[in-house]
Design a protein around this motif. Structure first.
Motif, PDB file in Angstrom:
ATOM      1  N   PHE A 437       0.824  -1.211   0.000  1.00  0.00           N
ATOM      2  CA  PHE A 437       0.000   0.000   0.000  1.00  0.00           C
ATOM      3  C   PHE A 437       0.859   1.264   0.000  1.00  0.00           C
ATOM      4  O   PHE A 437       0.513   2.260  -0.616  1.00  0.00           O
ATOM      5  N   GLU A 438       2.000   1.229   0.715  1.00  0.00           N
ATOM      6  CA  GLU A 438       2.897   2.382   0.718  1.00  0.00           C
ATOM      7  C   GLU A 438       3.425   2.671  -0.681  1.00  0.00           C
ATOM      8  O   GLU A 438       3.474   3.818  -1.120  1.00  0.00           O
ATOM      9  N   VAL A 439       3.852   1.607  -1.365  1.00  0.00           N
ATOM     10  CA  VAL A 439       4.424   1.773  -2.702  1.00  0.00           C
ATOM     11  C   VAL A 439       3.345   2.220  -3.684  1.00  0.00           C
ATOM     12  O   VAL A 439       3.560   3.102  -4.516  1.00  0.00           O
ATOM     13  N   GLU A 440       2.168   1.626  -3.578  1.00  0.00           N
ATOM     14  CA  GLU A 440       1.066   1.993  -4.463  1.00  0.00           C
ATOM     15  C   GLU A 440       0.667   3.460  -4.263  1.00  0.00           C
ATOM     16  O   GLU A 440       0.409   4.186  -5.228  1.00  0.00           O
ATOM     17  N   ALA A 441       0.626   3.875  -3.004  1.00  0.00           N
ATOM     18  CA  ALA A 441       0.249   5.265  -2.726  1.00  0.00           C
ATOM     19  C   ALA A 441       1.247   6.241  -3.330  1.00  0.00           C
ATOM     20  O   ALA A 441       0.869   7.315  -3.816  1.00  0.00           O
ATOM     21  N   ALA A 442       2.519   5.866  -3.300  1.00  0.00           N
ATOM     22  CA  ALA A 442       3.530   6.738  -3.911  1.00  0.00           C
ATOM     23  C   ALA A 442       3.389   6.746  -5.433  1.00  0.00           C
ATOM     24  O   ALA A 442       3.482   7.807  -6.065  1.00  0.00           O
ATOM     25  N   LEU A 443       3.138   5.604  -6.026  1.00  0.00           N
ATOM     26  CA  LEU A 443       3.029   5.536  -7.484  1.00  0.00           C
ATOM     27  C   LEU A 443       1.874   6.378  -8.022  1.00  0.00           C
ATOM     28  O   LEU A 443       2.010   7.075  -9.035  1.00  0.00           O
TER      29      LEU A 443
END
Length: 526
Positions: A437-443
């Motif tokens: 979720f952290e990576v997706e939110a950044a993307l």
């Protein structure tokens, strides 16, 4: 005895405060001149550590901090870390080591979350963090660990001046069950959780893993590539050596193969602690030799993520020592399941560390007997006291005497445990939990991205790295510059180790009827 404290302790020197056993005991028993820590700038003896920790405790009290208040440690691995950690415990104040790899905004948020009254920060880290720390209300006291004579930012208070500002403080008597320090764990969601550990837990990890598996001895020199702000590194480079009066070598910088080999060659450590990603990088480096550069190397250990069998076997063949692969957690403070020197089975995580009990449970938390596969639960004396201000998550994780690990394991007929993955969508990258979720939110912050989903994917060495699937907004075309920009964005927003090594452009993402992304379908794509 330096720094006082005799009046606070029993005739045998016993005290619930962990500092009494890990620090003061060595001076009392004649080991004050032994080297405790070595960093690039100095060597710190056990006697000097006791004296400086007592002065740090006195300076904290003089600065207005009181028992059970928190201080944040944003420190690279150096002699400043044990001075501050044990100095805080000595005064009954709670140190909170923070991951120096996190983005400044998140670090400042954790300082606020733990309500730190003081922040001790390494000088090279201060410029990037200064604006975020300055925005905090209330404003914590800032002290800079200068590390070397050239690195103190202008106008800032140095750790040296702070230590000189007050008289040494006596050892505060505490209960063994009193909260001693916190470590932040990402756990099973993207929200960091302040994990509270008591004084007794530190010695418990030595009496179990440190003594009975690692087998650390007074003449050992330990080098841990895993940092002190991680539970794994805290035990490797501080708790275990200090339990027996041994020495630890500290590397402030990122542990690249070149830096690791330089430390191994210069200091000739006998024990080495790393993570599988680093072992793979060392094996791929042309400078790897017998002993990895140290003629004294007798044991290597691994944790943080599963060790692929080929890496363990290749290390044994080329370096000449085995890697003891194990698993621990922030919640349990160190390793509770591991291979042992006389019982190594590559491809498995071994068996329970003496002092810990394990069980596998099904989705209804019913215990599974014999050969089975299920979620792993652990019971032992080093379990955390709970999470700070996260009652529901504490209830889900800490089940009476048992702690839920979130890992799925298979137990074979001989009682060895084999890792099968996370019970949720988390993945470990370079030994650190990463939430998709952290990576997706950044993307999706990038204006070209409509949707994103991230899963774990094994690289050529069998190590897990993030793999992203993204849906572009209409009219956007893919290019190498876009892929690079997305990776850079994740590094800046979430952390440098979390960026997706692979980015796949897809027309849409598989979803349930209610709109939830079906990550298991993405994991199956090759």
């Amino acid at each position: 005895m330096r720094g006082g404290g005799a009046a606070e302790m029993g005739a045998d020197g016993a005290c619930g405060n962990a500092t009494g056993w890990f620090v003061d005991r060595h001076e009392r028993e004649g080991r004050g001149e032994r080297i405790a820590f070595i960093d690039p700038w100095r060597r710190l003896t056990y006697g000097a550590l006791q004296d400086q920790a007592a002065r740090f405790a006195g300076a904290l009290l003089a600065a207005g901090l009181r028992r059970e208040q928190r201080i944040a440690l944003i420190l690279r691995d150096s002699c400043a870390f044990p001075v501050a950690f044990w100095g805080a415990l000595r005064a009954g104040i709670v140190p909170v080591p923070l991951n120096t790899l996190l983005p400044p905004a998140l670090l400042a948020a954790l300082v606020a979350d733990c309500r730190a009254g003081l922040v001790l920060i390494s000088a090279p880290l201060y410029p990037a963090l200064a604006p975020a720390l300055a925005a905090l209300t209330p404003q914590p006291t800032i002290v800079i660990a200068e590390e070397d004579a050239e690195s103190l930012p202008a106008g800032q208070r140095s750790l040296s001046d702070f230590l000189a500002s007050a008289a040494p403080a006596p050892l505060v008597a505490t209960s063994p069950d009193e909260v001693a320090f916190w470590l932040y764990s990402s756990g099973s969601t993207s929200t960091p959780k302040g994990t509270r550990h008591v004084h007794a837990s530190l010695r418990a990890t030595y009496e179990t893993y440190g003594r009975q598996v690692l087998g650390i001895a007074p003449d050992d020199v330990m080098f841990s590539a895993a940092k002190l702000f991680f539970a794994y590194g805290l035990g490797n480079a501080m708790t275990f050596p200090m339990a027996v009066g041994a020495a630890a070598v500290l590397l402030p910088d990122r542990p690249t193969p070149e830096r690791v080999f330089a430390v191994m060659q210069r200091y000739q450590p006998s024990l080495f602690g790393g993570v599988p990603t680093l072992y793979a990088a060392l094996l791929a480096h042309p400078a790897l030799s017998h002993g990895a550069g140290s003629a004294r190397l007798r044991r290597a250990i691994s944790a943080g993520e599963p060790l692929p069998e080929p890496i363990g076997r290749a290390w044994r063949q080329r370096v000449g020592v085995d890697i003891l692969d194990g698993i621990g957690s922030t919640e349990m403070l160190h390793i509770f399941l591991s291979n042992r020197p006389d019982d190594i089975r590559y491809g498995s995580t071994g068996r329970a560390v003496p002092g810990y009990d394990l069980k596998l449970v099904d989705e209804q938390d019913r215990e599974l007997a014999g050969v089975a596969e299920g979620e792993l639960l652990v019971r032992g004396a080093s379990a955390a006291d709970g999470y700070w201000n996260q009652r529901e998550k504490s209830r889900r994780t800490f089940l009476g005497e048992w702690t839920r690990t979130g890992d799925t394991y298979a137990r074979d007929a001989e009682g060895y445990y084999h890792y099968r993955g996370r019970a949720d969508d988390m993945m470990k990258v370079s030994g650190i939990w990463v939430s998709p979720f952290e990576v997706e939110a950044a993307l999706v912050e990038h204006p070209a991205i409509l949707e994103a989903a991230v899963v774990g994917h094994e690289d050529a060495d069998g190590l897990t790295k993030p793999r992203a699937f993204v849906v572009l907004k209409e009219g956007v075309t893919v290019s190498p510059d876009l892929i690079a920009a997305l990776q850079t964005l994740v590094k800046e927003r979430a952390g440098p180790w979390k960026y997706p090594r692979w980015i796949e452009i897809v027309a849409d993402l598989p979803k349930t009827a209610t709109g939830k992304i079906q990550r298991f379908k993405l994991r199956d794509l090759r």
